[in-house]
Design a protein around this motif. Sequence first.
Motif, mmCIF file in Angstrom:
data_model
loop_
_atom_site.group_PDB
_atom_site.id
_atom_site.type_symbol
_atom_site.label_atom_id
_atom_site.label_comp_id
_atom_site.label_asym_id
_atom_site.label_seq_id
_atom_site.Cartn_x
_atom_site.Cartn_y
_atom_site.Cartn_z
ATOM 1 N N TRP A 264 0.826 -1.203 0.000
ATOM 2 C CA TRP A 264 0.000 0.000 0.000
ATOM 3 C C TRP A 264 0.862 1.254 0.000
ATOM 4 C CZ3 TRP A 264 -4.748 -0.081 -1.456
ATOM 5 C CH2 TRP A 264 -5.592 -1.154 -1.180
ATOM 6 N N ALA A 265 1.968 1.229 0.716
ATOM 7 C CA ALA A 265 2.825 2.418 0.776
ATOM 8 C C ALA A 265 3.375 2.787 -0.590
ATOM 9 C CB ALA A 265 3.964 2.197 1.773
ATOM 10 N N VAL A 301 -14.017 8.476 3.329
ATOM 11 C CA VAL A 301 -12.933 8.592 4.303
ATOM 12 C C VAL A 301 -12.613 10.066 4.502
ATOM 13 C CG1 VAL A 301 -10.490 8.123 4.759
ATOM 14 C CG2 VAL A 301 -11.931 6.342 3.768
ATOM 15 N N VAL A 302 -12.491 10.484 5.764
ATOM 16 C CA VAL A 302 -12.117 11.855 6.102
ATOM 17 C C VAL A 302 -10.883 11.803 6.992
ATOM 18 C CG1 VAL A 302 -12.812 13.991 7.231
ATOM 19 C CG2 VAL A 302 -14.500 12.659 5.951
ATOM 20 N N LEU A 303 -9.832 12.517 6.589
ATOM 21 C CA LEU A 303 -8.612 12.607 7.377
ATOM 22 C C LEU A 303 -8.469 14.015 7.947
ATOM 23 C CD1 LEU A 303 -5.998 10.817 5.058
ATOM 24 C CD2 LEU A 303 -7.505 9.802 6.770
ATOM 25 N N TYR A 304 -8.048 14.093 9.206
ATOM 26 C CA TYR A 304 -7.840 15.398 9.830
ATOM 27 C C TYR A 304 -6.627 15.330 10.747
ATOM 28 C CZ TYR A 304 -8.552 19.498 12.836
ATOM 29 O OH TYR A 304 -8.373 20.664 13.535
ATOM 30 N N GLY A 305 -5.604 16.121 10.407
ATOM 31 C CA GLY A 305 -4.453 16.262 11.278
ATOM 32 C C GLY A 305 -3.593 15.026 11.424
ATOM 33 N N VAL A 306 -3.580 14.152 10.429
ATOM 34 C CA VAL A 306 -2.764 12.940 10.502
ATOM 35 C C VAL A 306 -1.790 12.913 9.322
ATOM 36 C CG1 VAL A 306 -4.485 11.593 11.766
ATOM 37 C CG2 VAL A 306 -4.531 11.605 9.265
ATOM 38 N N HIS A 307 -0.713 12.166 9.491
ATOM 39 C CA HIS A 307 0.364 12.201 8.499
ATOM 40 C C HIS A 307 0.927 10.790 8.263
ATOM 41 C CE1 HIS A 307 0.132 16.487 9.365
ATOM 42 N NE2 HIS A 307 0.283 16.183 10.650
ATOM 43 N N ASP A 308 1.259 10.520 6.996
ATOM 44 C CA ASP A 308 1.973 9.292 6.612
ATOM 45 C C ASP A 308 1.241 8.021 7.010
ATOM 46 O OD1 ASP A 308 4.035 10.880 5.577
ATOM 47 O OD2 ASP A 308 5.020 10.997 7.524
ATOM 48 N N LEU A 309 -0.071 8.046 6.878
ATOM 49 C CA LEU A 309 -0.883 6.869 7.160
ATOM 50 C C LEU A 309 -1.294 6.177 5.854
ATOM 51 C CD1 LEU A 309 -3.385 8.064 9.932
ATOM 52 C CD2 LEU A 309 -1.194 6.882 10.215
ATOM 53 N N VAL A 310 -1.711 4.925 5.995
ATOM 54 C CA VAL A 310 -2.405 4.188 4.949
ATOM 55 C C VAL A 310 -3.796 3.856 5.479
ATOM 56 C CG1 VAL A 310 -2.522 2.042 3.627
ATOM 57 C CG2 VAL A 310 -0.326 3.204 3.921
ATOM 58 N N VAL A 311 -4.811 4.265 4.749
ATOM 59 C CA VAL A 311 -6.193 3.988 5.144
ATOM 60 C C VAL A 311 -6.874 3.287 3.971
ATOM 61 C CG1 VAL A 311 -8.391 4.932 5.919
ATOM 62 C CG2 VAL A 311 -6.247 6.032 6.612
ATOM 63 N N VAL A 312 -7.364 2.080 4.225
ATOM 64 C CA VAL A 312 -8.070 1.314 3.206
ATOM 65 C C VAL A 312 -9.467 1.019 3.744
ATOM 66 C CG1 VAL A 312 -8.068 -0.745 1.748
ATOM 67 C CG2 VAL A 312 -5.897 0.273 2.489
ATOM 68 N N ALA A 313 -10.463 1.455 3.012
ATOM 69 C CA ALA A 313 -11.839 1.303 3.478
ATOM 70 C C ALA A 313 -12.682 0.627 2.413
ATOM 71 C CB ALA A 313 -12.433 2.672 3.815
ATOM 72 N N ARG A 314 -13.380 -0.393 2.809
ATOM 73 C CA ARG A 314 -14.393 -1.007 1.958
ATOM 74 C C ARG A 314 -15.596 -1.322 2.829
ATOM 75 N NH1 ARG A 314 -14.742 -6.546 2.411
ATOM 76 N NH2 ARG A 314 -12.990 -7.690 3.286
ATOM 77 N N SER A 315 -16.653 -1.732 2.239
ATOM 78 C CA SER A 315 -17.902 -1.929 2.976
ATOM 79 C C SER A 315 -17.702 -2.846 4.172
ATOM 80 C CB SER A 315 -18.964 -2.522 2.047
ATOM 81 O OG SER A 315 -20.169 -2.736 2.745
ATOM 82 N N SER A 322 0.514 2.676 9.296
ATOM 83 C CA SER A 322 1.432 3.717 8.831
ATOM 84 C C SER A 322 2.079 3.262 7.529
ATOM 85 C CB SER A 322 2.521 3.973 9.878
ATOM 86 O OG SER A 322 3.352 2.831 10.020
ATOM 87 N N ARG A 323 2.595 4.198 6.766
ATOM 88 C CA ARG A 323 3.298 3.824 5.543
ATOM 89 C C ARG A 323 4.497 2.939 5.855
ATOM 90 N NH1 ARG A 323 4.294 9.438 2.693
ATOM 91 N NH2 ARG A 323 5.876 8.178 1.609
ATOM 92 N N ASP A 324 5.163 3.166 6.978
ATOM 93 C CA ASP A 324 6.318 2.350 7.348
ATOM 94 C C ASP A 324 5.924 0.903 7.628
ATOM 95 O OD1 ASP A 324 8.068 4.455 7.075
ATOM 96 O OD2 ASP A 324 8.122 4.937 9.212
ATOM 97 N N LYS A 325 4.755 0.690 8.217
ATOM 98 C CA LYS A 325 4.346 -0.662 8.589
ATOM 99 C C LYS A 325 3.580 -1.389 7.484
ATOM 100 C CE LYS A 325 4.670 -2.275 12.213
ATOM 101 N NZ LYS A 325 5.725 -3.157 12.769
#
Length: 343
Positions: A264-265, A301-315, A322-325
Amino acid sequence: MIRWNVVLAGGVGSRFWPLSTPERPKQLLPLVTDAPMLCDTIDRLRPSAPPERTLVLTNASLRDAVLRLDPSLPPENVIAEPRPAGTCAALAWAAQLIAQRDGSDAVMVCTHADWAIGDVPAFRATLDHAATVALAERALVTVGIVPSRPDSGFGYIQPGALVRDDVRRVARFAEKPDRATAERMVADGYLWNSGIFVWCVGDLLEEIRLHTPEVQPALEQSEGDLARFFAEVTSIAIDVGVLERSQRVLVLPGQFGWDDVGTWAALHRVRQHDSQENAMLGPSVACQATGNVVHADGTQVVLYGVHDLVVVARSGLVMVTSRDKAADLKTLLDALPPEVRDR
């Protein structure tokens, strides 16, 4: 020159959980653009060979899905592997099939279905160059990517003696190194091992006959029976089974924004970014958020005040890391209860 395109499209892409499943692995997903990665791959290759000279090698369970994605492919050109048996078996079967249809001098260009390519014209020009070299030199040609960074996630190729223009013999293949070794390799002019291979099919089959006992007996005895061949062949990678044993391997450099989209990263490198350096696909909004990867499959998906994350959303399921992990999803999957992991 009679040219064939061969696309390796097997595997399940478990590092793209929770979106990727055995029934819908990453090569069938729209991860880089709005189109499935396999469609992007075939479209990039289409100008160089028509559908009737394009083979897709995939899992038996995915054959129908591949044909639905691209109805222009003749059904007999989507090869359904009964079991995973390594790239050497798959490419040996493809080479034999092409030789039967168009002779041993037909040129076979092998790519994978799960890559991102930044500069498509340069990619096509490099493959054209590799095909010309393979036919002229009667060699097994691989394209080594000029590294943009020291990356321990790729194998490397050490170029050797100059043969012509920018084409060199392969001095050696190197497995995925640690970070310090990768830095030294990049400084010493090593290339990334892309997995792009180009050869006349007769030359590949001859090298398999000479060097690859894991594959040759099954190929001889199968008598054109795909199920029998895959039942008897020993699994081995083409790099190990042929390229590391052959004296006919050449490498030429490639610079066209290649990326093996393995996690994902990696999507942060290959997707378009918004003004905050987020790489987002699907319904998503970012506020005071930077460097994130978002893949929203029908879920806002709504992001607020976060950095370098991976967010995967499905039903019904959202995964956040994190991108590192993101490269270590196996640890996560092993820890999850089956009712979540297999959802």
